[in-house]
Motif scaffolding. Sequence first.
Motif, short mmCIF file in Angstrom:
data_model
loop_
_atom_site.label_atom_id
_atom_site.label_comp_id
_atom_site.label_asym_id
_atom_site.label_seq_id
_atom_site.Cartn_x
_atom_site.Cartn_y
_atom_site.Cartn_z
N ILE A 248 1.06 -1.77 -0.08
CA ILE A 248 0.03 -0.35 -0.30
C ILE A 248 0.68 1.23 0.05
O ILE A 248 1.94 1.22 0.74
N VAL A 249 0.69 1.81 -0.75
CA VAL A 249 1.07 2.90 -0.51
C VAL A 249 0.92 4.83 -0.69
O VAL A 249 -0.25 4.89 -1.18
N CYS A 250 1.46 5.37 -0.75
CA CYS A 250 0.82 7.36 -0.60
C CYS A 250 1.77 7.82 -1.19
O CYS A 250 2.82 8.08 -0.94
N ARG A 251 1.08 8.86 -1.30
CA ARG A 251 2.25 9.84 -1.14
C ARG A 251 3.86 10.08 -0.48
O ARG A 251 3.49 10.13 0.84
N ALA A 252 4.57 10.13 -0.43
CA ALA A 252 6.10 10.60 1.17
C ALA A 252 5.34 11.82 1.77
O ALA A 252 5.50 11.71 3.45
N LYS A 253 4.65 12.68 1.30
CA LYS A 253 4.48 13.92 2.19
C LYS A 253 3.55 13.22 3.12
O LYS A 253 3.66 13.77 4.57
N ASP A 254 2.66 12.40 3.23
CA ASP A 254 1.47 11.94 3.81
C ASP A 254 1.58 11.16 4.62
O ASP A 254 1.35 10.44 5.89
N ALA A 255 2.78 10.35 4.18
CA ALA A 255 3.41 9.40 4.89
C ALA A 255 3.44 9.20 6.32
O ALA A 255 2.57 7.30 6.92
N LYS A 256 3.51 9.80 7.69
CA LYS A 256 4.10 9.69 8.05
C LYS A 256 2.70 10.14 9.13
O LYS A 256 2.94 9.27 10.17
N LYS A 257 1.27 10.67 8.51
CA LYS A 257 -0.23 10.26 8.97
C LYS A 257 -0.27 9.02 9.15
O LYS A 257 -1.14 8.56 10.52
N PHE A 258 0.51 7.96 8.80
CA PHE A 258 -0.03 6.55 8.96
C PHE A 258 0.97 5.20 9.43
O PHE A 258 0.42 4.44 10.39
N ARG A 259 2.40 6.56 9.62
CA ARG A 259 3.36 5.34 10.36
C ARG A 259 4.35 6.01 10.89
O ARG A 259 4.77 7.11 9.70
N LYS A 260 5.15 5.58 11.41
CA LYS A 260 6.81 6.88 11.37
C LYS A 260 7.61 6.02 10.90
O LYS A 260 8.84 7.03 10.70
#
Lengths: 400, 483
Positions: free
Chosen positions: A226-238
């Motif tokens: 599962i991928v997302c934009r890098a700038k949003d990634a920390k919203k999902f996990r550290k």
Amino acid sequence: MPKGIKNEVAVIGMGCTKFGELWNKTAEDLIVEAFQEAVADAGIEKKDIDAAWFATIFDAENVGKSAVRLATTLKLPYIPVTRIENFCASGTEAFRAACYAVASGAADIALALGCEKLKDTGYGGLPDFGTLLGTDNRITLPNFTAPGGFAQAATSYFAKYGLTAEEGKRALAHISSKSHHNGTLNLKAHLRTEVPVETIMKAPIIAYPLGLYDCCGVSDGAAAAIVCRAKDAKKFRKDPIYVKGVAISVSSGREMFHTSWDGSYIATTVQAGIAAYKEAGVTKPREEISMFEVHDCFSITELLTYEDLQLSARGKAVEDIHNGFYDLDGKIPCNPSGGLKSFGHPIGATGIRMIYEMYLQLQGKADKRQIKDPRLGLTMNLGGFPLLNLISVSIVGKDL
Amino acid sequence: MAGITSYGAYIPWYRMNRKVIFEQMGWFNAATAGVARGEKAVANYDEDTISMACSAALDCMTGQRREDVDGLYLASTSLPFAQRQNAIVISDALDLRSNVRTADFAGALKAGTAALLAALDAVGSGNGASWMVAAGECRVGKPGSAQEHTFGDGAGALMVGTKKVIAEFKGSYSVSYDFLDYRRLTEERFVHPWEDRWIREEGYGKIIPEAAQGLLKKYNLKMSDFAKIIIPCPMTNWIRGFAKALGAKDEQVEDNLQAAVGDTGAALPLMMLVAALEKAKAGDRILLLSYGNGSDALWFEVTPEIEKARGRKAIQGHLAKRNDFNTYGKYLVFRDLIPLEVGIRGEINPPTAMTVLWQQGRTISALVGVRCKACGTPQYPKHSVCVNPECGAIGQMEPYRFADKAGKVVSFTGDNLTFSWDPPSIYGLVDFEGGGRLFMDFTDCRIEDVKVGMPVELTYRRKYSDKQRGYYGYYWKVVPAKG
């Protein structure tokens, strides 16, 4: 010059089933298992997924054509779902599509899932190719198999560098023995036994000069990312991992039809490597790459890849192999997961499974096979045969 | 004046010692001990009458121009196709013109000489300048029978014409009888023989002499006028007395090929004639006899041109290239005499699209690829865009023949995983003299014989069988080249 997707995309969740001869599991069981692990890992729900790509090759093995099998299995709510078939590199191709979808803004969260049920064919190995490619190919091509296609690279490589069959096979045996060892440390691996070099050397020939242990496991399994934009990634996990580059190179026909290729290397690996390094900004691969998962469908493929990815100098792979350069405790461990050799090779799942290993290693979750402080991991996923193929190379890293 | 202008032959690589057959089947028919001597040539799994006759015809094309050939006749009692002319398959493989006359001659063992006479008539009457006659057999003797021992596989080919004649055709005499020595219905595989003593005495013993003596009388000749007499009779022990009764001396009688090849039926008289021509000298007269539902007698006089018609494999070249074939079970499988557990891989058999074969045409049948007019790179199969990375020209291709080119091994393997009637399946990349690369099957070799860089030559074979749908696919493979 395209700017590429370096640091644009992050992997926030992954899942992978145990690979193996899963006689009592259906494709549906495997898809659900990989999907549930990935979704839970990412901390998202099904409704958060905007688009999905499904990688599978042999639709005859109960998966069928098109993407509907993935959509109907997971009951995806009328979102875009696409099936990708690009030989054995289909898994990385699905991953590439998902990355491009989020990088472009077409999707916020995308899923790549690969699955294959090879153990429903009724025989060992992959199906023959010659007879299944249409009338003109059936007549004009040998009825070749995967081991036969790769064994030719071994005869060409041995001839070019003046290796006897014994010398060549001994280097290949080190590769397979190393991968079997790594597989013993991996609970999800298909084959989890140590195999000493001498056993490998004496094994029955499958396609000369390759013996049984030069060939990877043919398995059932599924893997998901599962991928997302890098700038949003920390919203999902550290601890997301970041995509540095995903390249693919497809044979132009030169290898098979033009006399300028000598059969001792894989031209597309060279090109995909150059492209991926460029996208990722890697200039000294032998110093910068921490670890890599390669498409060791056959031991010879792994050997060629060392050189084709500029990690070993031309003609020097055998030296690096015997020096333990690619062993789990070596300078650049190759196939810490056990590789296709012992982790197994359910085709559509393999490319994503490779990224799964890099993901675990970069997060420090690789258990007994954990590599010390890796920063940059590479995967090389091959579809086809040395003389006609496509190669995906992806590079992922711990840091932005 | 019409006559023979070229000759060629083919004998398969595999030779089976007849003792192997006797060891397996002698328990049942002890009387076969009498014929269980010497070797018989056995077609490989990928050979049949068409492929072997084609190989003989290719040998016969040595020094000949394809464009000059006006017709091709094929003779055999073991033709693979009842419908789909067998001769045209060979004509296409040789890449002959489309405006040629082709026909199959079948039914009787004298079909070989019948085809030769028809071709001689065609060129003699001005209907063509040059005509190919090929005869091949791949007959299967029923297990336990004498024919299982005596039948051998092979082919011969002759070019006939009116220019550069190496053996002038001087005349013929024919007799035809419904003598029921052997018979077989269209749908049957094995011949039904009548008693061998009757065949010997009333058949060979009377019908051949009648044709021979008819010819001598017609042309006012004596048996002693001939340097060689070709008596295609497989009964080796008896042939000497038989020849004597005909008035021929031992040294005049051409070897009947039974010790090394076997009874190649309709092809035997042609193959024996080829063997005679290989050692013939100008001025030699040759009496060619055939047998089977009668007999044709033909006589030839060798001309000085014979010295220009050397440099081919013919009979002696093929006899020298051999490999022991001493596994009776493998023989039964190759001839489809026992069912084999081919496994699920072997059961895979997709249909063949006849439209695709028609589209591909000579690309498949005659191995005609293309050459880029812009850069000169030969390539196979047909490409529209040049494969040379330095060129890439579009639509600049002209036809280019690979069939007569020598090759060299780039890579190879012996594959034990894929389905093959004779594992391992050996295949690899081959680069051809003058350019061009093909991914090809290797045949008539052992994996330990193959090396990178080794020279190879092309051979025409049966690529696969689809008995379910009445089709055999033919294509080219490579074999290690001599030297």
